[in-house]
Structure formats: structure tokens, C-alpha cells
Design an enzyme around this catalytic site. Sequence first.
Site, PDB file in Angstrom:
ATOM      1  CB  ALA A 315      -0.358   0.188 -11.153  1.00 40.96           C
ATOM      2  N   PRO A 316       0.393  -0.179  -8.132  1.00 47.64           N
ATOM      3  CG  PRO A 316       1.581  -1.639  -6.568  1.00 47.64           C
ATOM      4  CD  PRO A 316       1.187  -0.444  -7.135  1.00 47.64           C
ATOM      5  N   GLY A 317      -2.184  -1.211  -7.325  1.00 49.49           N
ATOM      6  CA  GLY A 317      -3.289  -1.361  -6.605  1.00 49.49           C
ATOM      7  C   GLY A 317      -3.799  -1.338  -5.528  1.00 49.49           C
ATOM      8  CG  ASP A 476       0.611   7.391  -5.324  1.00 51.08           C
ATOM      9  OD1 ASP A 476       0.932   8.412  -5.001  1.00 51.08           O
ATOM     10  OD2 ASP A 476       0.667   5.761  -5.136  1.00 51.08           O
ATOM     11  CB  CYS A 527       6.796   7.325  -2.827  1.00 47.28           C
ATOM     12  SG  CYS A 527       7.004   7.118  -4.572  1.00 47.28           S
TER      13      CYS A 527
END
Length: 612
Positions: A315-317, A476, A527
Amino acid sequence: MKKKGRGLFAAFRQTFVTRRNPSSQTKMSEASERYCYNPILRWNPQVEDYFISAYGSSHFAQISKALTRPSCYSCIRVNTLKSTSDAVIEKLGEIMRKSGSQNDVEDINLKETKASNDIDSDMAEKQSSLQHETISKCQIPGLEYVVFVKGSGPHAIDYGYLPDKPPKEVLVSRKCAEAVLRGAQVYVPGVMACSSHVEQGDLVAVSVAVEQPSPDGGWGLCITRGTVLQGLPTDPFYFERNGLYIGQGTTMLSRAGIFRASQGIAVDMNNRVFKLPSFYDVLEGEIFLQNLPSIVAAHALDPQKGERILDMCAAPGGKTTAIAILMKDEGEVIAADRSHNKVMDIQKLAAELGLTCITTYKLDALKAVRKTNGSSDMTTLCYNKDNNDVVIQRPDSKPLGNGVTSTTIVGSNADTTCKENVSNEKANERTYASKADIRKTMRRMRNGPGRNQSLGGRAENSKGFLPNSFDRVLLDAPCSALGLRPRLFAGEETIETLRNHAKYQRRMFDQAVQLVRPGGVLVYSTCTINPGENEALVRYALDTYKFLSLAPQHPRIGGAGLVGSCEFPDGYVEEWLRAGEEELVQRFDPSSPLDTIGFFIAKFAVGSKDDL
């Protein structure tokens, strides 16, 4: 003598009055310092000391300042299956000309930050193309499908301050302000306080209420929503708001309406400190707004046609769809996330971009490796609203090797299939399907997306995947997100919470390693600027799994990783990279000339697991 005495008295009186009542010029000078955007990012003291030991005091100060500002450009990924960069640039230029947005960004002054040692000078040169055109194609080899649109700021705004007459003001929450800095409007739920006598159509200054230390040792906003602002030092957060004005706008509701309504736009921001063009509902299906490092992470995975790839926390793709496009929509991309609604968002985005190779599942990344055998006997029906096709998922269909059912299209007779579905679902309860159940299911399918539906479907649960069943895996990982910008507060993270993030990520990495086949690739990204979630994870991976090795990444535009270690006051030593490894990872520095979010990418080549 009398005249001389009067003169001395007059001089004394003038001096005294001047000190008691500063001149208009002094007041205006104070106002310019107050009504501006110059935030100072606050950190937990122990976390600040930790980052200073990692980056150095001067460099960390630059990072902190950069985090309080948005990037000076928007980064757009072009869906090359539907369009080209040149076509998108032409369309966006026409849209901006019609809307007048181009005039707002033509005078942009890009940040001129001294290049750090971590950034290759040739890459900074390539990115200098951003300085010549409002809309431009990325010049980095391999990323020609990326388009940059310049923004502008920070701008000095005249808030209409007059001595003893402060402007009308709306105070918003920190999260609302961060969204506004990215280009959003001020919505009703984000308003905390407001001046009295504010009517619809008034011009107001918009300021930010940032969390402050609370008596219990934490952080909070000690303000009641609906408080009246008077523009006086007695106002809540009066001094704390200095340098925290993010723009000017027109109220869409009166003061009473703002605090009575539950939704809607409260302030239309028409004069912003940072101006970034909005791309909401623009060229839907042709473009996707995405941070540059996120695009690089998908590119580093180097997906190939026909491969089976897993995006563990999808998510979010954005990265999922980027991978599918790089594969030319040929192969199999499995997108997993533990949130039902987020899985629905991935499905919606994939449909919008016209991608068919993506299969989504609801799955906790900590349970990604399948532990039990057997499959469900349940037959599940989904309905495609666009073409009236009925989708039946059966365990005896094409095997995916993950213990879940695959999907097949069987036709458009929804009545017959619906009855079959209801009967199967109720098989353990009774031997027939009532007409009420059939009507309910039919109504749910006709109504389209809802809480448990997206494009007439639902999120399928997965029991996990077989070991060594993927060619490539992207992890991620959920993280502290301390690289995201703009950010106006960072005090909520402590040394303990940062360590907990790292422990959680190691557990997910342990799952990811098992899923990649020998000879495959595993990409890990975050991130955050926290070395404990980045370089320390790489150290753990290389020391724990001897069959893993760091692999070169293409394109390489980020800086080098951190080498060394950090010893904490409690004696814990955090190991980072060793000499020679730093050039094999990519660390994106928010204060670098690339002007991106803080991001980290490590690429692992998976060797033979025979010795395990």
C-alpha cells in the site's frame, strides 16, 4: 533657566514615551519576523544527539531545515503502457496554461544547497535540467518516463498587518498544515481556533499549532477547538506561532460554520508560502504522482517480463504499479498488505492504470511465509461492475503456490452464479439458499464499491506463500517515516521507539529472505533518515544470512551509506556499514541538491541456500 528645564523635561518625556511605545517601524519589523514561515523542527533530545553523532551537527541542522519544507518540484511517473513523457508534458503544459498555474511557478528559485560529499556531482548536474523549464523530462538514464513540474517558494506574503490591528487568523493543526504545504486546502476538521467575527469570504492568515511539551513529559496541543484568537500575547500559542504562517486564504464558511460543520473546505488557500501545482484528477490513468526515490526503488528491483514478484508491504500501490509497468504488464506481481482498505486502494489504482498482472491479498508481512498445508474449500464470488463479469475463485484453479485460490472469469450470468455462491458460503449451515440472501448479495454487487468492496470485489486473505517461490521481492518496510517532508514536528520519536521500528523490520526481513529463490533479488527500502532502520538493518542481514550480498543499483543517484557504529548511553552498540559497502546502497538526503524526501535503498543478491 526655565526654558532649559522645559527642554530637558521634553527630551526625557520623548525618550520615555518612545521606550514605552515603540515606533510603527519597530512594530512593523517585529511583525515581519512573526508573520513569516521559518519553522524550527523539534526533536526528542536523545534522538537529536543520536542523529548529530551520525551526521554531524552542521549537516543534521541542514537536514532538519530541509525537512520543514516541501520539495521544490512535483515528480510524476508516466504510465508508459498508455502514454509517453513527451505527450504528458504537452498535455500538462496546456492544462497549466489554461488554469494559470504556470504563472505561479515561472519565477521559481530552486534551492541552492551546497552539494554534500554524499551526492555525485554528475547526478546533480543532470538534475540541473529542472532549472530551465517549468515542465521537463528527467535526464537520468533509465528514468526518461519521469516528468518534473516545478513549484516555487518560499514566498514572502503581506498579511495586511497594521500596528495594533493584527490580521484575522485561522489556526490549524500541524497535520493539516503539512498537507497545505503540499498543496491541499484547509478542511474543516483541521481548524483548531479562529479570530472572532470571521465571516464567509474574509481574507485570513493561516498559522500552525505545533505540539508543545506537556506536564506529563510528553507532547500535546493544550488548546480547546473553537478558541477565539485576538492577535494578542494572551492568545494560546501566540509566541509559539512566530514564524509558522503558511499562507493566506479566503474563508468558505463563517466562524460559526467552521466549528459547526463536520466536513468541507474551511479556507481556500489562494496565497501560499509554497506553490505546487495540483494534479488531482489530472490525466487519470496516464500519470501517477510519486516521490523520485520511490521510483528508483522499483527500478532497482529490475523486474523482468514473466517473473513472479512480491511487494510485501504494497500500500498504497505506487511501487507495485511501477513494477508492473516496468514488466510491460507481463508476469505476476503479488501485492500484499495487512489492511483491507489499503488492499482495496491498490486494486483501484491498478484498474485505473489498466494493469492486469497484479494480484492483491490481505496478509500480514510477519506471516508472509506459509506454515501450514491444505487449502480452503470455499468458493468465492466477485463481481466486475464494468463488464458484468462474474469472478469465481476456487482452490482447484491454477495454483499460485501460496495456499490461496486463483481467479477465473466465468461469464456474466450474475443471477445463476450468485445463487451458487450463496449456496457454497452457507454449505456448512444449511442445504439451500434463501431468496433474501440472493437479493442481498445481488444488491451488494450492483451498488459497486463500499466498505468491503472495490470494483465489485473484496480483499482476499492469504495464508502466506511457499519458500523460494518468488524471483524478486520488494520490502518497502513500515518505518519511523522521518524522511517525509514537509514535517513540522518530530518529537514523538524516542530512542526506544526507533529501536522498536528496527526490531519490527528485522522480523519482516526474516520473512522476505525465505521467499526469494536462490539467484533472485531482494530490495529493502525505507523513507526514514534513521541509520538504525537503514544501515543497521543491512549489517544484520549480511551478518545473519551469509548467502546474501549487496548488489549494485541502477540508476544510482542517491548518496553513500553511513560507515561505522554508534554506542548509546546504555552501552548498546549499533553497527552500520563497513568500508567498501557504503557505495552499494543509496541514501537520499533531504538537504542535498536533488531535493527529495529522506530515503534509503539496499539491494541484495540471493545466493545458494544449500548450506542452510
